[in-house]
Design a protein around this motif. Structure first.
Motif, short mmCIF file in Angstrom:
data_model
loop_
_atom_site.label_atom_id
_atom_site.label_comp_id
_atom_site.label_asym_id
_atom_site.label_seq_id
_atom_site.Cartn_x
_atom_site.Cartn_y
_atom_site.Cartn_z
N ASP A 13 -80.18 -77.48 94.04
CA ASP A 13 -80.25 -76.12 94.59
C ASP A 13 -79.96 -76.07 96.09
O ASP A 13 -80.50 -75.24 96.82
N GLU A 14 -79.10 -76.95 96.55
CA GLU A 14 -78.76 -77.00 97.98
C GLU A 14 -77.78 -75.89 98.36
O GLU A 14 -77.56 -75.65 99.55
N LYS A 16 -74.74 -75.74 96.26
CA LYS A 16 -73.47 -76.36 95.83
C LYS A 16 -72.51 -75.30 95.30
O LYS A 16 -71.31 -75.38 95.52
N GLY A 17 -73.06 -74.29 94.58
CA GLY A 17 -72.23 -73.23 94.01
C GLY A 17 -71.44 -72.52 95.11
O GLY A 17 -70.24 -72.35 95.01
N GLY A 40 -78.03 -74.48 87.77
CA GLY A 40 -77.85 -73.05 88.00
C GLY A 40 -77.17 -72.90 89.33
O GLY A 40 -77.74 -73.22 90.36
N HIS A 41 -75.91 -72.48 89.33
CA HIS A 41 -75.13 -72.40 90.56
C HIS A 41 -74.79 -70.94 90.86
O HIS A 41 -74.24 -70.24 90.00
N VAL A 44 -71.87 -65.76 95.54
CA VAL A 44 -71.95 -64.35 95.94
C VAL A 44 -70.62 -63.95 96.57
O VAL A 44 -70.17 -64.57 97.53
N ARG A 301 -89.81 -72.64 93.55
CA ARG A 301 -89.45 -73.98 94.03
C ARG A 301 -90.47 -74.42 95.07
O ARG A 301 -90.92 -73.61 95.88
N SER A 405 -73.53 -72.87 106.86
CA SER A 405 -73.69 -71.66 106.06
C SER A 405 -74.93 -70.90 106.52
O SER A 405 -76.00 -71.47 106.65
N PHE A 406 -74.76 -69.60 106.77
CA PHE A 406 -75.88 -68.81 107.27
C PHE A 406 -76.15 -67.58 106.41
O PHE A 406 -76.73 -66.59 106.85
P1 GDP Z 1 -76.99 -74.85 93.68
O1 GDP Z 1 -77.72 -75.19 92.43
O2 GDP Z 1 -76.91 -76.01 94.61
O3 GDP Z 1 -75.65 -74.24 93.42
O4 GDP Z 1 -77.87 -73.74 94.43
P2 GDP Z 1 -78.55 -72.43 93.75
O5 GDP Z 1 -77.49 -71.43 93.48
O6 GDP Z 1 -79.44 -72.82 92.63
O7 GDP Z 1 -79.50 -71.96 94.93
C1 GDP Z 1 -79.02 -71.67 96.20
C2 GDP Z 1 -79.37 -70.21 96.55
O8 GDP Z 1 -79.20 -70.01 97.93
C3 GDP Z 1 -78.48 -69.20 95.88
O9 GDP Z 1 -79.23 -68.04 95.62
C4 GDP Z 1 -77.40 -68.93 96.92
O10 GDP Z 1 -76.82 -67.64 96.80
C5 GDP Z 1 -78.21 -69.01 98.17
N1 GDP Z 1 -77.49 -69.48 99.37
C6 GDP Z 1 -76.49 -70.40 99.48
N2 GDP Z 1 -76.18 -70.62 100.77
C7 GDP Z 1 -77.01 -69.82 101.50
C8 GDP Z 1 -77.20 -69.63 102.90
O11 GDP Z 1 -76.56 -70.23 103.76
N3 GDP Z 1 -78.17 -68.73 103.26
C9 GDP Z 1 -78.91 -68.04 102.35
N4 GDP Z 1 -79.84 -67.21 102.80
N5 GDP Z 1 -78.76 -68.21 101.04
C10 GDP Z 1 -77.83 -69.10 100.62
#
Ligand code: GDP
Ligand code: IMO
Ligand code: MG
Length: 416
Positions: A13-14, A16-17, A40-41, A44, A301, A405-406
């Motif tokens: 959940d870093e 990656k998506g 779950g990726h 937006v 989490r 990323s912000f």
């Molecule tokens: P993944 O599993 O690594 O793809 O990550 P997830 O999608 O499960 O969780 C990451 C969440 O953080 C998602 O809701 C993204 O839309 C959101 N996100 C990603 N990058 C940023 C960021 O730089 N800032 C904020 N506020 N949200 C982010």
């Protein structure tokens, strides 16, 4: 031709998506190489939030080739729903391909996932996603799994189902698992998925030969890796960059770039050790600001400070050259920010993540404390105080931060 890997450096959940989506814009093909719909990726784009569990995130760029590779475990019913989801978004799914060598998650895998969790004692529970991931990989290693390519051979499928149910024995009693019904459901699956099932190893190597750009998208994160993670509180696949080659069939010499995604703090969902975890109000504040609830299961989490022992280890073990730091905005307005730079164990400095969780439990995290950076105007670039944080990450991990990323949106990204 470039062939790049994107992987998570922490416990999943870093972001990656989001990072895959950004990089996929310049790629011809995107590939998932391990894991299943435990992932779950989130992507937006404008006012649209899209969530994918098994199809690679890059697939939301129309026209890209999207491959679910050999190393994945695939719940075919979830894949069918996700193909429909994509089409519902107006994105044609004809370019989504499933490797004929990928293993299929069966209803009895989901059942066994639940049974195994309920059989584990309180402190031994892994907190799996319940999607049947572990049991499917068990059958793969046991050599009676069903691969996507088997769907074309009804007798093979039937033998494997019978063997799996026999092995499940009385544990399947009362569960309604019935070989005839499963086999019949799989015939419909075959009809629906046949146009998508391919020898993707040949397909990908063909693209490599043509000089196309390929992006390999990891799921989970380094510390959930079956070998390098906090065993046994891990997932059942290898989340390393090394496995990007094994799980896709693209030879390792063709991979030339490795991106590691780092969340600006740490989260973990499910059970298992987490040295920098914040309990109480501080953890709650990060969870709230970061919206830290699982994309797949909705579970809250666990949150804590950035742990550079974790990130340093991931960089070394995966030869990561570029880091993407996400969710920095979540720390906006914090009075102070702590970062763990190393652990101490029996008076010794520990720089890399220990191999045994008993040793990890005896490690004492050592933090540096920074003053918060207030509310910077992100449209002006990376503010000086945020830069200090980024430099701290670079100095401690020996990798360059190339992406900042912000926010969740595509435009909330700074390429350095
Ligand atoms: P993944 O599993 O690594 O793809 O990550 P997830 O999608 O499960 O969780 C990451 C969440 O953080 C998602 O809701 C993204 O839309 C959101 N996100 C990603 N990058 C940023 C960021 O730089 N800032 C904020 N506020 N949200 C982010
Ligand atoms: P993405 O790709 C965070 C965790 C589960 C559990 C452990 C084992 O979105 O980063 P499993 O169902 O795989 O057998 O569960 O791994 N887990 C994840 N945690 N992000 C994920 O994926 C995860 N996939 C599995 O919570 O602790
Ligand atoms: Mg996720």
């Amino acid at each position: 031709m470039t062939c790049a890997v994107v992987l998570g450096t922490q416990w999943g959940d870093e972001g990656k998506g989001k990072i895959t989506d950004i990089l996929a814009g310049r790629s011809d093909a995107v590939v998932r190489y391990q894991g299943g719909n435990n992932a779950g990726h989130t992507i937006v784009v404008g006012d649209r939030t899209m969530k994918l569990h098994i199809i690679p995130s890059g697939a939301i760029h129309p026209g890209k080739i999207a491959v679910i590779g050999d190393g994945c475990v695939v719940d075919p019913w979830v894949l069918i729903k996700e193909l429909e989801y994509l089409e519902g978004l107006g994105i044609p799914a004809d370019n989504v391909f499933l490797s004929d060598r990928a293993h299929l998650i069966m209803p009895y895998h989901r059942l066994l996932d639940g049974i195994q969790e309920s059989e584990r004692s309180g402190s031994g529970k892994v907190g799996t996603t319940g999607r049947g991931i572990g049991p499917c990989y068990m059958d793969r290693a046991g050599r009676f799994g069903i691969r996507a390519g088997d769907l074309a051979y009804e007798d093979v499928v039937r033998e494997r189902i019978d063997e799996a149910l026999r092995k499940l024995g009385p544990r399947a009693d009362g569960s309604g698992m019935e070989a005839d019904a499963i086999a019949s459901d799989l015939r419909s699956v075959q009809e629906r998925l046949a146009p998508h099932i391919r020898n993707t190893v040949d397909m990908l190597n063909g693209l490599v030969k043509e000089g196309k750009d390929i992006l390999l998208e990891g799921a989970q994160g380094q510390m959930l890796d079956i070998d390098r993670g906090t065993y046994p509180f891990v997932t059942s696949s290898s989340c390393t960059a090394g496995n990007a080659s094994a799980g896709s069939g693209i030879g390792p010499r063709n991979i030339d770039r490795i991106y590691g995604v780092v969340k600006a703090y740490t989260t973990r969902v499910g059970e298992g050790p987490f040295p920098t975890e914040l309990s109480g109000e501080e953890g709650e504040a990060i969870r709230k600001a970061g919206g830290e609830f699982g994309t797949t299961t909705g579970r809250p989490r666990r949150c804590g400070w950035l742990d550079l022992v974790v990130v340093r280890s991931s960089v070394a073990w995966n030869t990561i050259d570029t880091l993407a730091v996400t969710k920095l905005d979540v720390l906006d307005g914090s009075d102070r920010i702590e970062v763990c730079t190393h652990y101490m164990l029996d008076g010794r400095r520990v720089e890399y993540f220990p191999s045994h969780i008993r040793d990890l439990a005896r490690c004492e995290p050592v933090y540096v404390e920074m003053e918060g950076w207030g509310h910077p105007d992100w449209s002006e670039g990376v503010a000086d105080r945020v830069m200090d944080y980024i430099r701290l990450i670079e100095e401690n991990t020996h990798a360059r931060v190339g992406i900042v990323s912000f926010g969740p949106g595509r435009e909330q990204t700074i390429l350095r």
